[in-house]
Structures are given as C-alpha cells and as structure tokens.
Design an enzyme around this catalytic site. Sequence first.
Site, PDB file in Angstrom:
ATOM      1  N   SER A 139       0.859  -1.192   0.000  1.00  0.00           N
ATOM      2  CA  SER A 139       0.000   0.000   0.000  1.00  0.00           C
ATOM      3  C   SER A 139       0.891   1.237   0.000  1.00  0.00           C
ATOM      4  CB  SER A 139      -0.869   0.012   1.262  1.00  0.00           C
ATOM      5  OG  SER A 139      -1.480   1.276   1.418  1.00  0.00           O
ATOM      6  N   TYR A 152      -2.207  -0.280  10.318  1.00  0.00           N
ATOM      7  CA  TYR A 152      -2.290  -0.868   8.957  1.00  0.00           C
ATOM      8  C   TYR A 152      -1.010  -0.533   8.185  1.00  0.00           C
ATOM      9  CZ  TYR A 152      -3.867  -1.276   4.047  1.00  0.00           C
ATOM     10  OH  TYR A 152      -3.987  -1.587   2.711  1.00  0.00           O
ATOM     11  N   ALA A 153      -0.594   0.744   8.264  1.00  0.00           N
ATOM     12  CA  ALA A 153       0.608   1.176   7.534  1.00  0.00           C
ATOM     13  C   ALA A 153       1.839   0.394   7.991  1.00  0.00           C
ATOM     14  CB  ALA A 153       0.824   2.674   7.735  1.00  0.00           C
TER      15      ALA A 153
HETATM   16  N1  LIG Z   1      -8.522  -0.942  -2.006  1.00  0.00           N
HETATM   17  C1  LIG Z   1      -7.582  -0.113  -1.614  1.00  0.00           C
HETATM   18  O1  LIG Z   1      -7.808   1.110  -1.479  1.00  0.00           O
HETATM   19  C2  LIG Z   1      -6.195  -0.623  -1.339  1.00  0.00           C
HETATM   20  C3  LIG Z   1      -5.143   0.299  -1.318  1.00  0.00           C
HETATM   21  C4  LIG Z   1      -3.859  -0.173  -1.049  1.00  0.00           C
HETATM   22  C5  LIG Z   1      -3.651  -1.512  -0.824  1.00  0.00           C
HETATM   23  N2  LIG Z   1      -4.700  -2.395  -0.844  1.00  0.00           N
HETATM   24  C6  LIG Z   1      -4.422  -3.797  -0.570  1.00  0.00           C
HETATM   25  O2  LIG Z   1      -4.898  -4.565  -1.642  1.00  0.00           O
HETATM   26  C7  LIG Z   1      -5.193  -5.883  -1.191  1.00  0.00           C
HETATM   27  C8  LIG Z   1      -6.554  -6.316  -1.744  1.00  0.00           C
HETATM   28  O3  LIG Z   1      -7.539  -5.491  -1.194  1.00  0.00           O
HETATM   29  P1  LIG Z   1      -8.890  -5.101  -1.928  1.00  0.00           P
HETATM   30  O4  LIG Z   1      -8.952  -3.641  -1.888  1.00  0.00           O
HETATM   31  O5  LIG Z   1      -9.070  -5.815  -3.184  1.00  0.00           O
HETATM   32  O6  LIG Z   1      -9.919  -5.599  -0.805  1.00  0.00           O
HETATM   33  P2  LIG Z   1     -11.033  -6.733  -0.713  1.00  0.00           P
HETATM   34  O7  LIG Z   1     -11.940  -6.619  -1.878  1.00  0.00           O
HETATM   35  O8  LIG Z   1     -11.597  -6.630   0.654  1.00  0.00           O
HETATM   36  O9  LIG Z   1     -10.194  -8.072  -0.863  1.00  0.00           O
HETATM   37  C9  LIG Z   1      -9.407  -8.598   0.151  1.00  0.00           C
HETATM   38  C10 LIG Z   1      -9.507 -10.090   0.078  1.00  0.00           C
HETATM   39  O10 LIG Z   1      -8.582 -10.687   1.013  1.00  0.00           O
HETATM   40  C11 LIG Z   1      -9.174 -11.847   1.552  1.00  0.00           C
HETATM   41  N3  LIG Z   1      -8.558 -12.172   2.842  1.00  0.00           N
HETATM   42  C12 LIG Z   1      -8.334 -11.351   3.889  1.00  0.00           C
HETATM   43  N4  LIG Z   1      -7.736 -12.011   4.892  1.00  0.00           N
HETATM   44  C13 LIG Z   1      -7.556 -13.283   4.453  1.00  0.00           C
HETATM   45  C14 LIG Z   1      -7.010 -14.458   5.026  1.00  0.00           C
HETATM   46  N5  LIG Z   1      -6.498 -14.462   6.263  1.00  0.00           N
HETATM   47  N6  LIG Z   1      -6.990 -15.594   4.300  1.00  0.00           N
HETATM   48  C15 LIG Z   1      -7.508 -15.606   3.038  1.00  0.00           C
HETATM   49  N7  LIG Z   1      -8.039 -14.534   2.446  1.00  0.00           N
HETATM   50  C16 LIG Z   1      -8.082 -13.381   3.149  1.00  0.00           C
HETATM   51  C17 LIG Z   1     -10.631 -11.508   1.676  1.00  0.00           C
HETATM   52  O11 LIG Z   1     -11.392 -12.687   1.639  1.00  0.00           O
HETATM   53  P3  LIG Z   1     -12.757 -12.818   2.507  1.00  0.00           P
HETATM   54  O12 LIG Z   1     -13.597 -11.666   2.094  1.00  0.00           O
HETATM   55  O13 LIG Z   1     -13.288 -14.132   2.101  1.00  0.00           O
HETATM   56  O14 LIG Z   1     -12.314 -12.725   3.936  1.00  0.00           O
HETATM   57  C18 LIG Z   1     -10.881 -10.615   0.444  1.00  0.00           C
HETATM   58  O15 LIG Z   1     -11.366 -11.377  -0.651  1.00  0.00           O
HETATM   59  C19 LIG Z   1      -5.135  -5.844   0.343  1.00  0.00           C
HETATM   60  O16 LIG Z   1      -3.918  -6.427   0.781  1.00  0.00           O
HETATM   61  C20 LIG Z   1      -5.136  -4.347   0.644  1.00  0.00           C
HETATM   62  O17 LIG Z   1      -4.472  -4.035   1.835  1.00  0.00           O
HETATM   63  C21 LIG Z   1      -5.974  -1.987  -1.102  1.00  0.00           C
END
Ligand SMILES: NC(=O)c1ccc[n+]([C@@H]2O[C@H](COP(=O)([O-])OP(=O)(O)OC[C@H]3O[C@@H](n4cnc5c(N)ncnc54)[C@H](OP(=O)(O)O)[C@@H]3O)[C@@H](O)[C@H]2O)c1
Length: 250
Positions: A139, A152-153
């Site tokens: 991130s 988180y950071a």
């Molecule tokens: N969206 C943003 O603004 C943003 C910005 C910077 C970085 N990111 C990073 O991008 C990545 C993806 O996020 P996203 O935005 O696409 O969010 P998201 O739609 O909430 O997807 C996150 C996924 O991770 C899965 N997950 C979480 N903990 C897990 C575990 N212990 N074991 C297996 N699966 C797990 C969740 O599955 P379940 O729902 O089934 O639990 C969910 O499908 C994350 O690492 C996030 O920190 C996102």
Amino acid sequence: MKLNSKVALITGAGSGIGRATAILFAQEGGKVALVGRTASKLEETAKLISGDEVYCVARDLSRRERAQEAVDECARHFGGLDIVVNNAGISRQRSLLETDEALWDELIAHNLKNPFWLVQAAVPWLARRGGGVIINISSSLGLKPSPGFGAYAMTKAALQMLTLSLAQEHAKDRIRANAICPAVVDTPIHETYLTPDGAQQRKEEMARFYPLGRIGTAEEVARAALYLASEEASWMTGTTLLMDGGRLVK
Ligand SMILES: NC(=O)c1ccc[n+]([C@@H]2O[C@H](COP(=O)([O-])OP(=O)(O)OC[C@H]3O[C@@H](n4cnc5c(N)ncnc54)[C@H](OP(=O)(O)O)[C@@H]3O)[C@@H](O)[C@H]2O)c1
C-alpha cells in the site's frame, strides 16, 4: 498472451484487486488458482473466467497449516506453480493510541502472517520450476502513513521488507519478488471499516486529493501485476511500483 499457461496463485481472489487480477491473468493465458477465506466469493470469481483453467481453494491464510495446504493443493492440481500474487489483506481505521491488542493481532494475522506463511509454502514450488515470480500487494501507506491508519501502515511497511528479503535470498532460485503500492482503489475493502454510504463518501473525498482527479481501479492494479508477472519485467526484482494518481508529487 503474456502468461502462456503459467500457473498463478492469487490470494484474496474473491473480490476487489484479487478478482480483477485473476480475470486478467486468465485472459492472458494463465492458469489461475483462486485462494481466499470465503468459498462462495471465489466461485463467483471463477464464474467470471471463461475456460476450465481455474481452481478454487478456500482457506484462512493467517494459519500456517492452512496456507501450506492451500499452496500444495493448488500446485498439485496444476502440476506446479510459477506466480504468486500475495494480495489478501484487511484494512482497519484506528488511531495509534486506540489500537488495542485485538485489532493489532487481527492486522498482523491477515496482513503479515498470511503473506509470510504463503511465501514459505510457495518458494519451494517456484524453485522446483527453475524460478518464478512473487508480487506482494502492499500500500502507499506502507511508504507514507496517513492519520488513523498507523497500524495498517506498519503491516504494509513490513510487507515491503518481506519483498526485499525475498528478492535478496531467492534470486539464486531465479525468483523475482516485487511489490505494488496502491493508494485508494475502489474495492469492497473500505466497507470493512466504513458503512457503504461512508465508503462512498470517503471515495469521493479522496478523489479530490489526487492530481489525476480520481481514485484507482482494481483493473489498473491488475495490469501492473500482469506486467510484473510477465517476462517483460524479467530484470526487475526488489522493486516497488507506486500507483497513487500522482498523490506523492502533489
Ligand atoms: N482498495 C484499496 O484502497 C487498497 C489500497 C492499497 C492496498 N490495498 C491492498 O490490496 C489488497 C486487496 O484489497 P482489496 O482492496 O481488493 O480488498 P477486498 O476486496 O476486501 O479483498 C481482500 C480479500 O482478502 C481476503 N482475505 C483477507 N484475509 C484473508 C485471510 N487471512 N486468508 C484468506 N483470504 C483473506 C478476503 O477474503 P474474505 O472476504 O473471504 O475474507 C478478500 O477477498 C489488500 O492487501 C489491501 O491491503 C488496497
């Protein structure tokens, strides 16, 4: 086709960035193993992928044995493993002083244990193929924090260091490890700490902060992951791609 029959394991593939990455990798000829906690979400992603080179495994990756099982099951199904996208994670908003032990443990479990156990299980499979690629979805907050997201950071900054350590220790196995650092991307993650209305309001507020005038999309992050996964990035390891709509240079 950039991924010509390469086997890619994508975590958190049931929504957001993971789902977009799985769809794009499959379109580019990859065989995709979808891993996440909720089976129904993974199956929804699988339905969006045409062809039968898709396989789903539901496991909580914060548990070491479950991560090992997930990797082994996917690699055995496809006969090996070439690419890992460590994308699964959670986000929580809380000031540093209000971050209690339960929240801290939750963030460490899902944002740090999860990718660490996964790479421990995956590296031997990648090495057995004579090399491979690991992409960690970190991130922009791992590079520069924002008030209310300190814990988180910290987890994302540690993921950066995992990326560098992997690049350092496993270049000998021809494994490339790189990170992507997105700023705010339009995915369901924001609804895990905000109401749906609050999430919408936050996205609109955030858009004003970005010189390019909007937040990012999951598909844009997926395209960066595809580049890092492909042979086009064959001399890149230990690198971070910042995707922030110009926020850093504002
Ligand atoms: N969206 C943003 O603004 C943003 C910005 C910077 C970085 N990111 C990073 O991008 C990545 C993806 O996020 P996203 O935005 O696409 O969010 P998201 O739609 O909430 O997807 C996150 C996924 O991770 C899965 N997950 C979480 N903990 C897990 C575990 N212990 N074991 C297996 N699966 C797990 C969740 O599955 P379940 O729902 O089934 O639990 C969910 O499908 C994350 O690492 C996030 O920190 C996102």
